[in-house]
Design a protein around this motif. Sequence first.
Motif, short mmCIF file in Angstrom:
data_model
loop_
_atom_site.label_atom_id
_atom_site.label_comp_id
_atom_site.label_asym_id
_atom_site.label_seq_id
_atom_site.Cartn_x
_atom_site.Cartn_y
_atom_site.Cartn_z
N GLY A 107 0.82 -1.20 0.00
CA GLY A 107 0.00 0.00 0.00
C GLY A 107 0.85 1.25 0.00
O GLY A 107 1.99 1.26 0.49
N LEU A 108 0.29 2.31 -0.57
CA LEU A 108 0.94 3.62 -0.54
C LEU A 108 -0.13 4.64 -0.20
O LEU A 108 -1.10 4.82 -0.94
N LEU A 109 0.03 5.27 0.97
CA LEU A 109 -0.92 6.27 1.45
C LEU A 109 -0.21 7.62 1.45
O LEU A 109 0.67 7.87 2.27
N SER A 110 -0.58 8.48 0.51
CA SER A 110 0.09 9.77 0.34
C SER A 110 -0.84 10.91 0.71
O SER A 110 -1.89 11.08 0.09
N ARG A 111 -0.45 11.66 1.73
CA ARG A 111 -1.20 12.82 2.20
C ARG A 111 -0.21 13.90 2.65
O ARG A 111 0.97 13.63 2.87
N PRO A 112 -0.66 15.15 2.82
CA PRO A 112 0.24 16.22 3.24
C PRO A 112 0.70 16.05 4.69
O PRO A 112 0.14 15.25 5.45
N ARG A 113 1.71 16.81 5.05
CA ARG A 113 2.25 16.74 6.41
C ARG A 113 1.19 17.16 7.42
O ARG A 113 0.50 18.15 7.24
N GLY A 114 1.10 16.39 8.51
CA GLY A 114 0.15 16.71 9.57
C GLY A 114 -1.21 16.08 9.39
O GLY A 114 -2.09 16.26 10.25
N TRP A 115 -1.42 15.32 8.31
CA TRP A 115 -2.71 14.69 8.06
C TRP A 115 -3.01 13.58 9.07
O TRP A 115 -4.16 13.29 9.37
N GLY A 116 -1.96 12.93 9.59
CA GLY A 116 -2.14 11.84 10.53
C GLY A 116 -1.75 10.48 9.98
O GLY A 116 -2.22 9.46 10.47
N LYS A 117 -0.86 10.46 8.99
CA LYS A 117 -0.44 9.19 8.40
C LYS A 117 0.27 8.30 9.41
O LYS A 117 0.01 7.10 9.49
N SER A 118 1.20 8.90 10.17
CA SER A 118 2.03 8.09 11.06
C SER A 118 1.24 7.42 12.18
O SER A 118 1.39 6.21 12.41
N GLU A 171 3.63 2.24 2.56
CA GLU A 171 4.44 3.45 2.49
C GLU A 171 3.57 4.65 2.84
O GLU A 171 2.40 4.70 2.44
N THR A 172 4.15 5.62 3.53
CA THR A 172 3.40 6.84 3.87
C THR A 172 4.22 8.07 3.47
O THR A 172 4.78 8.76 4.32
N PRO A 173 4.29 8.35 2.18
CA PRO A 173 5.08 9.50 1.73
C PRO A 173 4.25 10.78 1.64
O PRO A 173 3.02 10.74 1.60
N GLU A 206 8.46 7.61 -5.67
CA GLU A 206 8.30 7.83 -7.10
C GLU A 206 8.22 6.51 -7.86
O GLU A 206 7.36 6.34 -8.74
N THR A 207 9.10 5.57 -7.54
CA THR A 207 9.09 4.30 -8.26
C THR A 207 7.84 3.49 -7.92
O THR A 207 7.31 2.77 -8.78
N SER A 208 7.33 3.61 -6.70
CA SER A 208 6.10 2.90 -6.33
C SER A 208 4.92 3.47 -7.09
O SER A 208 4.06 2.72 -7.59
N ALA A 209 4.85 4.80 -7.19
CA ALA A 209 3.77 5.42 -7.95
C ALA A 209 3.86 5.03 -9.42
O ALA A 209 2.84 4.79 -10.08
N ALA A 210 5.07 4.95 -9.96
CA ALA A 210 5.25 4.55 -11.36
C ALA A 210 4.83 3.11 -11.58
O ALA A 210 4.25 2.77 -12.61
#
Length: 560
Positions: free
Chosen positions: A68-79, A216-218, A230-234
């Motif tokens: 999985g790849l969960l991409s959100r802005p800083r402070g969203w609560g990913k961690s 991943e939580t980028p 980047e490679t995961s998104a690709a």
Amino acid sequence: MPWRGPQEEGERPTLGWYVLDWMMQNLAQPGRDVDDPAPFLPTQEQADFLLKYYEVDPVTGRRVIHRGLLSRPRGWGKSPFVAAIALAEACADVVGSGFDAYGEPVGRPWHSIRTPLVRIAAVTEAQTDNTWLPLLEMARGGSVAADYGLEVLDTVIYLPRGEISPITSSATSTKGDPACFASLDQTETWTAANGGVRLAKTMRMNAAKLGGSLIETPNAYTPGDESVAETSAAAYQAIIDGRSRARGILVDHREAPPETDLTDEQSLVEGLRYAYGDSSDHPGGCVLHDPPCAPGWSPIERLTSEFWDTSNEPQDLRGDLLNQVTHAADAWLSEPEVRASSDLGREVKPGDRIVLGFDGSRKRSRGVTDATALIGCRLSDGHVFTLGVWEQPDRLPVGPDGKPVEWQVPVVEVLAAVHEAFATYDVVGFYADPAKWESHVADWEAAYGKRLQVQATRNHPIEWWMTGGRSTLIVRALEKFHTALVEGELTHDGSSALVRHLCNARRRTSRSGLQIGKAHPDSPHKIDAAVAAVLAWQCRLDAIAKGIAAEEEEMFGGSF
């Protein structure tokens, strides 16, 4: 018993509902006073992700997603969210094992199969703290430690069988480490230089060997850094495009709309609210639900003020706070610029008056073969659309000798696409870079040259070299296309290949001015569709200069 079947349209079997209940019953909300604990409550967005991440096969009942790849802005609560998932993977019944008597999916814990090892991975120890510290709070404040026999220490959590621990790219024991789950934090910073690429590859292989998973939580990555994110998104995009047969990858990326204006406060606030979603503290809640959800914790007004601080770099703010994938330092176009110019609703119909642009390749002695692209552009409105892009697949088929079969551009398919374009549309111009396609360009000139109303030259109506001694013309053509896209004079169909190739193009300075090229000669990130689009746009401009577009306007009564 098999799955009961969908009770509503689009429903898929998932262990996600169970995991949601487990988290709320067993984990504490991090950031609260230890004397006043509260249960962890995932947001609607997080719940939606869990339902997808824990989807199971309707026949076998086994987990479908392994990466999985969960991409959100800083402070969203990913961690904190991924910390909750790590605790669930360590203790809860998350291994799909079929369906119960009612046809509902059921699972069993990892410790019933093997010793569960859960890793919180990052490239530095400080980076692991993003997930590790809230994980400790969740475990200590909730009932999970007592109910599941956890020994929660500062540097490791011992399970009755197994452990949860942080790990970095400097560790020497990651290879062969049988982790059933791993979180990979801030993978937009994981590169070959800091060991992140090697660590991610190792963690993926470790999980694959025992049927485990990772997340991943980028934040938004920078194109061209060749980071893990980047490679995961690709890799995910290749699946969508049909260029890869890989399965089991879930990418959940959301960014502010590309038209978000950093100089307009209302536009900026709306962009931030969209990017932060359920975590937005705006009085109206987030903008993802109807009716809007309750306000969250991310301070939108405070974040807006960061954009007025001239000491901050706009590109950093776009990536960190708007979660927009922008561009490399030498990018010709940024991804927001390319996305903003797309118009998926425009339809090019048979008989429309168009021009064509072509850039081709054959094969390479090493590396990934360049792509071949045929791009159209409608005269009336400058809408650029994709007629064909032929690219080497990510994984080549293997021959009888066990070696990958060399890939070459399917010339017959390309020739058929050109023929179909002339048969379908009113083609008045066609510019093609003839490099490695000289004989075919000559055949096109013989077949179609006389009917073309706009021609590159009298002797060669289609041949338009993008290399050699025409650097001044090339620079001008590139400049005109760039200006038209940025200023909104052209639109495009938003096809994956065209967007990728436009974003892959890098600025290259020559004596005559700015040209474009790949990141490096052997780069797998191609730009051929971008070159073909530039040729099509230049052909349209030349057609307009000859008055051809005006003839079409009279034909259709000035309707465009």
